[in-house]
Scaffold this active site. Structure first.
Site, PDB file in Angstrom:
ATOM      1  N   SER A 123      31.452 -97.214  77.053  1.00 38.38           N
ATOM      2  CA  SER A 123      31.117 -98.601  77.412  1.00 38.38           C
ATOM      3  C   SER A 123      31.566 -98.957  78.831  1.00 38.38           C
ATOM      4  CB  SER A 123      31.696 -99.585  76.390  1.00 38.38           C
ATOM      5  OG  SER A 123      33.093 -99.661  76.488  1.00 38.38           O
TER       6      SER A 123
ATOM      7  N   HIS B 146      42.802 -97.552  82.627  1.00 36.95           N
ATOM      8  CA  HIS B 146      43.752 -97.340  81.522  1.00 36.95           C
ATOM      9  C   HIS B 146      43.935 -98.671  80.791  1.00 36.95           C
ATOM     10  CE1 HIS B 146      47.029 -95.578  79.312  1.00 36.95           C
ATOM     11  NE2 HIS B 146      47.761 -96.635  79.586  1.00 36.95           N
TER      12      HIS B 146
ATOM     13  N   ARG C  36      41.911 -74.640  80.915  1.00 36.96           N
ATOM     14  CA  ARG C  36      41.413 -75.971  81.291  1.00 36.96           C
ATOM     15  C   ARG C  36      40.819 -75.967  82.701  1.00 36.96           C
ATOM     16  NH1 ARG C  36      45.088 -80.223  81.366  1.00 36.96           N
ATOM     17  NH2 ARG C  36      46.758 -78.812  81.892  1.00 36.96           N
TER      18      ARG C  36
ATOM     19  N   GLU D  72      38.082-104.989  80.737  1.00 40.32           N
ATOM     20  CA  GLU D  72      37.848-103.696  81.386  1.00 40.32           C
ATOM     21  C   GLU D  72      36.461-103.648  82.012  1.00 40.32           C
ATOM     22  OE1 GLU D  72      38.939-100.015  79.337  1.00 40.32           O
ATOM     23  OE2 GLU D  72      40.017-101.199  77.866  1.00 40.32           O
TER      24      GLU D  72
ATOM     25  N   MET E  93      39.044 -88.245  77.886  1.00 44.79           N
ATOM     26  CA  MET E  93      40.258 -88.064  77.094  1.00 44.79           C
ATOM     27  C   MET E  93      40.954 -86.722  77.311  1.00 44.79           C
ATOM     28  SD  MET E  93      40.449 -90.996  75.891  1.00 44.79           S
ATOM     29  CE  MET E  93      41.786 -90.904  74.705  1.00 44.79           C
ATOM     30  N   ARG E  94      40.668 -86.057  78.421  1.00 49.55           N
ATOM     31  CA  ARG E  94      41.358 -84.797  78.722  1.00 49.55           C
ATOM     32  C   ARG E  94      42.330 -85.032  79.881  1.00 49.55           C
ATOM     33  NH1 ARG E  94      40.679 -80.446  75.736  1.00 49.55           N
ATOM     34  NH2 ARG E  94      40.664 -79.040  77.527  1.00 49.55           N
TER      35      ARG E  94
ATOM     36  N   ASN F   9      40.704 -94.101  87.709  1.00 54.85           N
ATOM     37  CA  ASN F   9      40.706 -94.129  86.240  1.00 54.85           C
ATOM     38  C   ASN F   9      40.941 -95.558  85.778  1.00 54.85           C
ATOM     39  OD1 ASN F   9      40.892 -93.113  83.513  1.00 54.85           O
ATOM     40  ND2 ASN F   9      43.112 -93.319  83.654  1.00 54.85           N
TER      41      ASN F   9
HETATM   42  C1  GRF Z   1      38.816 -97.650  77.151  1.00 55.55           C
HETATM   43  O1  GRF Z   1      39.695 -98.575  76.565  1.00 55.55           O
HETATM   44  C2  GRF Z   1      39.451 -96.999  78.339  1.00 55.55           C
HETATM   45  O2  GRF Z   1      40.288 -97.838  79.071  1.00 55.55           O
HETATM   46  C3  GRF Z   1      40.268 -95.936  77.675  1.00 55.55           C
HETATM   47  O3  GRF Z   1      39.503 -95.473  76.601  1.00 55.55           O
HETATM   48  C4  GRF Z   1      38.567 -96.477  76.227  1.00 55.55           C
HETATM   49  C5  GRF Z   1      37.216 -95.878  76.405  1.00 55.55           C
HETATM   50  O4  GRF Z   1      36.195 -96.732  76.005  1.00 55.55           O
HETATM   51  N1  GRF Z   1      40.693 -94.938  78.615  1.00 55.55           N
HETATM   52  P1  GRF Z   1      34.701 -96.484  76.482  1.00 55.55           P
HETATM   53  O5  GRF Z   1      34.364 -95.036  76.144  1.00 55.55           O
HETATM   54  O6  GRF Z   1      34.617 -96.769  77.947  1.00 55.55           O
HETATM   55  O7  GRF Z   1      33.877 -97.427  75.655  1.00 55.55           O
END
Ligand code: GRF
Length: 196
Positions: A16, A113, A69, A178, A94-95, A111
């Site tokens: 998203s 967070h 990796r 976000e 997520m890596r 990034n």
């Molecule tokens: C978001 O909250 C982002 O900040 C975090 O993981 C989530 C990912 O959501 N790192 P999306 O895949 O952008 O919907």
């Protein structure tokens, strides 16, 4: 005419934040465009959406690479090269990145967070915020450096923590912010870069 920096978004799931970036970048005066979306998970929902937008959507599954990796990231980097990418936005990727990729893209990778850094680096930020009893929470866009969630902060957005919040309701409130914060931060970063 606005010069648009060629960006990649890295995702691992629904994407998203990537969608918010892509939508914002459609504005003619937005100083970036998304030329490729990369995921380490072929099942990431965001890939299909990106392809539907006419953006190259590339899955490079990390699993065949096992513990190597860096080899996985070198494969991703080759894709970036193919698409002439100049800048990376991690958006729910997520890596943990290797020093090799971080160094290569130093100053050209940011990034988002879901916490007010330096609070709650790492995972499960919303639950940890509730457990810590904080009355405010939020999101941070930061430069990517070798320490996880440790690079210099570019911008933050705050939300209140409400008495009846669960991790899910809090996450949803943060996510709304976000989606505004990340495009605004990218625009600001690009403006500064073009002044250099
Ligand atoms: C978001 O909250 C982002 O900040 C975090 O993981 C989530 C990912 O959501 N790192 P999306 O895949 O952008 O919907």
């Amino acid at each position: 005419m606005t010069v648009k920096t060629r960006c990649a978004a890295f995702i691992s799931g629904r994407g998203s934040n990537m969608m918010a970036l892509v939508e914002a970048a459609k504005a003619p005066d937005f100083p970036a465009e998304f030329v490729v979306v990369v995921s380490n998970d072929p099942a990431a929902g965001g890939l299909e959406w990106a392809a539907g937008q006419g953006i190259a959507a590339v899955a490079i599954d990390h699993r065949p690479y096992g513990k190597d990796r860096e080899a996985h990231e070198r494969a991703i980097d080759a894709v970036l090269e193919t698409h002439g990418v100049e800048f990376i936005c991690l958006a729910g990727y997520m890596r943990v990145l290797t020093p090799w990729l971080v160094e290569k893209w130093q100053g050209r990778m940011i990034n988002i967070h879901p916490a007010l850094l330096p609070d709650f680096k790492g995972l499960h930020t919303h639950q940890r915020c509730l457990e810590a009893g904080h009355d405010r929470h939020g999101a941070t866009v930061h430069w990517v450096s070798s320490g996880v969630d440790e690079g210099d902060i570019i911008a933050q957005a705050e939300v209140p923590v409400l008495a009846d919040d669960t991790a899910d309701t809090l996450a949803a409130r943060v996510l709304v912010e976000e989606h505004k914060l990340y495009p605004a931060a990218l625009r600001a970063v690009m403006s500064n870069l073009t002044k250099l």
